[in-house]
Design a protein around this motif. Structure first.
Motif, PDB file in Angstrom:
ATOM      1  N   LYS A 104      -2.740   8.196   0.767  1.00 12.28           N
ATOM      2  CA  LYS A 104      -1.477   7.626   1.241  1.00 12.28           C
ATOM      3  C   LYS A 104      -1.475   7.252   2.715  1.00 12.28           C
ATOM      4  CE  LYS A 104       0.913   8.366  -2.641  1.00 12.28           C
ATOM      5  NZ  LYS A 104       1.697   7.365  -3.371  1.00 12.28           N
ATOM      6  N   GLY A 105      -2.420   7.796   3.490  1.00 14.58           N
ATOM      7  CA  GLY A 105      -2.431   7.549   4.928  1.00 14.58           C
ATOM      8  C   GLY A 105      -1.785   8.687   5.694  1.00 14.58           C
ATOM      9  N   ILE A 106      -1.207   8.387   6.833  1.00 14.75           N
ATOM     10  CA  ILE A 106      -0.544   9.397   7.657  1.00 14.75           C
ATOM     11  C   ILE A 106       0.916   9.494   7.212  1.00 14.75           C
ATOM     12  CG2 ILE A 106       0.080  10.106   9.983  1.00 14.75           C
ATOM     13  CD1 ILE A 106      -2.936  10.129   9.433  1.00 14.75           C
ATOM     14  N   LEU A 107       1.315  10.705   6.829  1.00 17.77           N
ATOM     15  CA  LEU A 107       2.653  10.949   6.305  1.00 17.77           C
ATOM     16  C   LEU A 107       3.404  11.917   7.212  1.00 17.77           C
ATOM     17  CD1 LEU A 107       1.724  11.570   2.543  1.00 17.77           C
ATOM     18  CD2 LEU A 107       2.196   9.375   3.669  1.00 17.77           C
ATOM     19  N   ARG A 108       4.714  11.914   7.078  1.00 17.16           N
ATOM     20  CA  ARG A 108       5.568  12.903   7.731  1.00 17.16           C
ATOM     21  C   ARG A 108       6.295  13.698   6.647  1.00 17.16           C
ATOM     22  NH1 ARG A 108       8.385   9.763  10.636  1.00 17.16           N
ATOM     23  NH2 ARG A 108       7.834  10.246  12.795  1.00 17.16           N
ATOM     24  N   CYS A 109       6.282  15.034   6.779  1.00 17.86           N
ATOM     25  CA  CYS A 109       6.948  15.908   5.824  1.00 17.86           C
ATOM     26  C   CYS A 109       7.987  16.753   6.546  1.00 17.86           C
ATOM     27  CB  CYS A 109       5.932  16.813   5.116  1.00 17.86           C
ATOM     28  SG  CYS A 109       6.669  18.086   4.056  1.00 17.86           S
ATOM     29  N   ALA A 115      11.072  16.365   2.026  1.00 19.05           N
ATOM     30  CA  ALA A 115      11.028  14.902   2.028  1.00 19.05           C
ATOM     31  C   ALA A 115       9.750  14.417   2.709  1.00 19.05           C
ATOM     32  CB  ALA A 115      12.248  14.341   2.742  1.00 19.05           C
ATOM     33  N   VAL A 116       9.082  13.456   2.082  1.00 20.58           N
ATOM     34  CA  VAL A 116       7.834  12.898   2.604  1.00 20.58           C
ATOM     35  C   VAL A 116       8.022  11.401   2.835  1.00 20.58           C
ATOM     36  CG1 VAL A 116       5.391  12.475   2.126  1.00 20.58           C
ATOM     37  CG2 VAL A 116       6.436  14.638   1.422  1.00 20.58           C
ATOM     38  N   THR A 117       7.694  10.942   4.033  1.00 19.09           N
ATOM     39  CA  THR A 117       7.773   9.522   4.357  1.00 19.09           C
ATOM     40  C   THR A 117       6.448   9.071   4.958  1.00 19.09           C
ATOM     41  OG1 THR A 117       8.735  10.084   6.523  1.00 19.09           O
ATOM     42  CG2 THR A 117      10.266   9.528   4.734  1.00 19.09           C
ATOM     43  N   THR A 118       6.216   7.772   4.927  1.00 23.54           N
ATOM     44  CA  THR A 118       4.967   7.215   5.433  1.00 23.54           C
ATOM     45  C   THR A 118       5.103   6.837   6.902  1.00 23.54           C
ATOM     46  OG1 THR A 118       4.388   6.335   3.254  1.00 23.54           O
ATOM     47  CG2 THR A 118       3.267   5.370   5.151  1.00 23.54           C
ATOM     48  N   VAL A 119       4.159   7.283   7.712  1.00 20.34           N
ATOM     49  CA  VAL A 119       4.072   6.882   9.116  1.00 20.34           C
ATOM     50  C   VAL A 119       3.130   5.689   9.253  1.00 20.34           C
ATOM     51  CG1 VAL A 119       3.437   7.610  11.448  1.00 20.34           C
ATOM     52  CG2 VAL A 119       4.520   9.248   9.891  1.00 20.34           C
ATOM     53  N   LEU A 120       1.913   5.828   8.709  1.00 23.27           N
ATOM     54  CA  LEU A 120       0.910   4.764   8.744  1.00 23.27           C
ATOM     55  C   LEU A 120       0.227   4.696   7.378  1.00 23.27           C
ATOM     56  CD1 LEU A 120      -0.934   5.380  12.154  1.00 23.27           C
ATOM     57  CD2 LEU A 120       0.472   3.389  11.591  1.00 23.27           C
ATOM     58  N   GLY A 121       0.432   3.615   6.677  1.00 18.66           N
ATOM     59  CA  GLY A 121      -0.217   3.452   5.386  1.00 18.66           C
ATOM     60  C   GLY A 121      -1.437   2.555   5.435  1.00 18.66           C
ATOM     61  N   HIS A 122      -1.601   1.817   6.544  1.00 12.16           N
ATOM     62  CA  HIS A 122      -2.715   0.884   6.672  1.00 12.16           C
ATOM     63  C   HIS A 122      -2.835   0.464   8.131  1.00 12.16           C
ATOM     64  CE1 HIS A 122       0.178  -2.421   7.117  1.00 12.16           C
ATOM     65  NE2 HIS A 122       0.859  -1.829   6.143  1.00 12.16           N
ATOM     66  N   ARG A 123      -3.886  -0.265   8.434  1.00  8.48           N
ATOM     67  CA  ARG A 123      -4.091  -0.840   9.766  1.00  8.48           C
ATOM     68  C   ARG A 123      -4.310  -2.335   9.625  1.00  8.48           C
ATOM     69  NH1 ARG A 123      -8.804  -2.132  12.978  1.00  8.48           N
ATOM     70  NH2 ARG A 123      -8.285  -2.113  15.198  1.00  8.48           N
ATOM     71  N   ASN A 124      -3.417  -3.120  10.208  1.00  5.87           N
ATOM     72  CA  ASN A 124      -3.542  -4.579  10.163  1.00  5.87           C
ATOM     73  C   ASN A 124      -3.743  -5.085   8.736  1.00  5.87           C
ATOM     74  OD1 ASN A 124      -3.313  -4.529  12.932  1.00  5.87           O
ATOM     75  ND2 ASN A 124      -5.522  -4.700  13.300  1.00  5.87           N
ATOM     76  N   SER A 125      -2.973  -4.533   7.811  1.00  6.35           N
ATOM     77  CA  SER A 125      -2.993  -4.855   6.377  1.00  6.35           C
ATOM     78  C   SER A 125      -4.237  -4.356   5.659  1.00  6.35           C
ATOM     79  CB  SER A 125      -2.840  -6.374   6.138  1.00  6.35           C
ATOM     80  OG  SER A 125      -4.045  -7.076   6.362  1.00  6.35           O
ATOM     81  N   GLU A 126      -5.161  -3.703   6.362  1.00  5.22           N
ATOM     82  CA  GLU A 126      -6.359  -3.137   5.741  1.00  5.22           C
ATOM     83  C   GLU A 126      -6.121  -1.660   5.439  1.00  5.22           C
ATOM     84  OE1 GLU A 126     -11.113  -2.911   6.728  1.00  5.22           O
ATOM     85  OE2 GLU A 126      -9.703  -2.401   8.330  1.00  5.22           O
ATOM     86  N   SER A 127      -6.444  -1.254   4.229  1.00  3.09           N
ATOM     87  CA  SER A 127      -6.275   0.147   3.861  1.00  3.09           C
ATOM     88  C   SER A 127      -7.234   1.021   4.650  1.00  3.09           C
ATOM     89  CB  SER A 127      -6.531   0.333   2.363  1.00  3.09           C
ATOM     90  OG  SER A 127      -5.616  -0.399   1.590  1.00  3.09           O
ATOM     91  N   PHE A 128      -6.833   2.258   4.894  1.00  3.59           N
ATOM     92  CA  PHE A 128      -7.752   3.226   5.476  1.00  3.59           C
ATOM     93  C   PHE A 128      -8.814   3.598   4.441  1.00  3.59           C
ATOM     94  CE2 PHE A 128      -3.817   4.250   7.967  1.00  3.59           C
ATOM     95  CZ  PHE A 128      -4.313   3.847   9.200  1.00  3.59           C
TER      96      PHE A 128
END
Length: 298
Positions: A104-109, A115-128
């Protein structure tokens, strides 16, 4: 003439202080185990120990996407499910847990609500490739590793730094064969990265402009796996959890191994480490058995 003397490390025996209760062990296949454990049933695989501001301990369970709070030997509480493969945890100043989730990338819990939300799911549209571990500096900037399935056959693992305030994401390193644990020294002038498949810990000075320079191998190990989680002490020592050598190595500022915190479990898979709030003990995850170990600091 050189006058060097090398002493064997002092061995400190660790103890088991908690294990995943049977009712929380999931006897089912997982895509993570299919890819990483030859398809075996893995009922849990602990990682990412971190303490919050109250001293509560949190850990992740990678294959089943869970985050637990551990209040005692038999007191485990399911805090959240990420829907991915959560690995490293880091405590944000606001009390939230930031999660390096491979899928999922970098998440915040939010540990209070789950509750879990996404901080960073990709970089410049490229998946990690598959983020692994993370650490905050004193300015609140996040350093994290993007390991994926890299190794000596594909040395393209990455290390990033993310500034939440500006939204800036810097690529610091792009040629590591399996970057895993990550840590900053007490002065926050040096970056350490556990490079698992090279069986090394790399070290780089952090320059005034935030870039890194002259990254080199600080210590080289052996074994079927390699260094995993890292932690540093205010006194300058680096703690290295080794995933196939059954314990945690304590390195001084010259990279010499001075102490070895030994797991009491045979065939131990020690993956990550956290310093207890009072600074006198450490806990580390023994992932294969689903156990949390504790040892006194030297």
């Amino acid at each position: 003439m050189w006058n060097l003397s090398f002493s064997p490390p002092v061995v400190i025996e660790a103890e088991v202080i908690a294990s995943v209760p049977q009712e929380l062990r999931l006897q089912r296949r997982s895509a993570w185990a299919d890819a990483n454990k030859a398809g075996h049933i893995v009922d849990c695989f602990l990682e990412g120990p971190v303490f919050d501001k109250t001293g509560a301990l949190y850990v992740t369970d990678i294959p089943h996407g869970r985050i637990f709070r551990v209040d005692g030997a038999d007191s485990w509480h399911l805090v959240a499910e990420t829907g991915g493969w959560p690995n490293g945890l880091a405590l944000h100043d606001d009390g939230s847990l930031w999660v390096a989730d491979y899928r999922k990338g970098i998440l915040r819990c939010d540990p209070a609500t789950g509750a879990v939300t996404t901080v960073l799911g990709h970089r410049n549209s490229e998946s990690f490739k598959g983020v692994n571990d993370l650490v905050f500096d004193r300015e609140g900037r996040l350093y994290f590793t993007d390991q994926g399935q890299t190794g000596l056959h594909d040395p393209q693992g990455r290390v990033y730094r993310y500034d939440e305030r500006s939204g800036r994401l810097d690529l610091l390193l792009s040629n590591a064969p399996s970057p895993n644990g990550i840590a900053l020294d007490a002065a926050q002038k040096v970056l350490f990265v556990a490079v698992t498949r090279a069986n090394q810990v790399w070290r780089a000075p952090i320059l005034d402009d935030g870039s890194i320079s002259k990254m080199g191998a600080f210590q080289t190990f052996f074994g079927t796996s390699g260094p995993d989680g890292l932690a540093t002490l205010p006194s300058g020592e680096l703690l290295v959890a080794h995933a196939s050598l059954g314990g945690v190595f304590v390195l001084n500022s010259r990279g010499e191994i001075t102490h070895y915190l030994k797991s009491p479990i045979d065939g131990s898979t020690v993956t990550n480490i956290a310093v207890c709030p009072e600074g006198k003990r450490v806990v580390f995850t023994e992932s294969a058995s689903g156990s949390i170990l504790q040892a006194e600091l030297p």
